[in-house]
Scaffold this active site. Sequence first.
Site, PDB file in Angstrom:
ATOM      1  N   LYS A   1      48.005 -42.537  -6.129  1.00 12.23           N
ATOM      2  CA  LYS A   1      48.714 -42.641  -4.843  1.00 12.23           C
ATOM      3  C   LYS A   1      48.867 -44.082  -4.352  1.00 12.23           C
ATOM      4  O   LYS A   1      49.891 -44.432  -3.775  1.00 12.23           O
ATOM      5  CB  LYS A   1      48.003 -41.784  -3.782  1.00 12.23           C
ATOM      6  CG  LYS A   1      48.151 -40.297  -4.045  1.00 12.23           C
ATOM      7  CD  LYS A   1      47.537 -39.476  -2.937  1.00 12.23           C
ATOM      8  CE  LYS A   1      47.699 -37.995  -3.230  1.00 12.23           C
ATOM      9  NZ  LYS A   1      47.206 -37.151  -2.134  1.00 12.23           N
TER      10      LYS A   1
ATOM     11  N   ASP B   1      51.171 -36.056   3.133  1.00 10.99           N
ATOM     12  CA  ASP B   1      49.849 -35.409   3.215  1.00 10.99           C
ATOM     13  C   ASP B   1      49.466 -35.118   4.669  1.00 10.99           C
ATOM     14  O   ASP B   1      49.049 -34.014   5.010  1.00 10.99           O
ATOM     15  CB  ASP B   1      48.771 -36.291   2.574  1.00 10.99           C
ATOM     16  CG  ASP B   1      48.779 -36.173   1.053  1.00 10.99           C
ATOM     17  OD1 ASP B   1      49.243 -35.145   0.533  1.00 10.99           O
ATOM     18  OD2 ASP B   1      48.318 -37.123   0.398  1.00 10.99           O
TER      19      ASP B   1
END
Length: 276
Positions: A65, A101
């Site tokens: 990420k 997220d």
Amino acid sequence: MERYAVIGYPVTHSLSPVIHAGFAAQTGKEIHYEQLNVPTSDFEAAVQDFRQAGGCGLNVTVPHKEAALGLAGEVMPQARTAGAANWLAFREDVIVAGNTDGSGLVCDLTEAQGLDLSGMRILLLGAGGAARGILGPLLGCAPKHLTVANRTPERAHALAQAHGSPGNLEACGLEDLGEVSFDLILNATAAELSASPMNLPPSVLEAGSTVCYDLMYGADTAFMVWARQAGCARVCDGLGMLVEQAAESFELWHGIRPDTTPVRERLRSAVRPRIP
Ligand code: ATR
């Protein structure tokens, strides 16, 4: 056919292909969605190869990420605040990075779980990548106060500072959690994966009232077992967040918001039997 994939390492257990196939079937989109199981050393080359082969976008998971953010020429605000990206879109001459997220978590908490986060007392456990990805969107819901507690207190303080240390945000070590209780406790630590258990004072939880949420899914974690034994009002795992963050990236790519409920329910019945 448009090509998409989830990239991670290991990624073979990922539910993203099933989720995106469900969304595509529901919205009439014809897409090809695959898994790219790629170690850190090969990440950049794998992304460029996928893009050159006509790939349109990637969902990015652990451990890529942060690296994904570094590849982007255009970074969406949530990814910048999180310091990490969980999706990439390949436009003509630029790679765009975003992070769904936090918004996926908030969507699951508010819509699927029906919680009103404004005015809530929230405890966020952990100050690593997972916590960093969700803190901004949680603060955006105007909780009464939000405490970030981490095994290493310095990391909690650094995370709070990175978010401008607003008046309703506190940081401390896990050991400093005192007699204060919370309406919502979120576990964003990797304690489940380590040998040493996380010891929380019982006072943080009000029996019959506190909601506990673990960002992990698939099997009850030690945190979820502790929460249930302590009598919390509800225990949630991170499956809903997973589906919501996928829905947000699907919408960003295709311009259509899928209905997450049938996909979540189908996955829930598939994932639940594995819980001991
Ligand atoms: P992730 O991307 O999953 O957040 P990370 O960035 O390595 O991974 O962060 C892991 C988080 O879990 C950290 O907050 C870590 O605490 P430290 O900063 O003190 O390392 C927390 N963590 C890991 N094992 C833990 C344990 N046994 N008890 C409590 N917290 C733990």
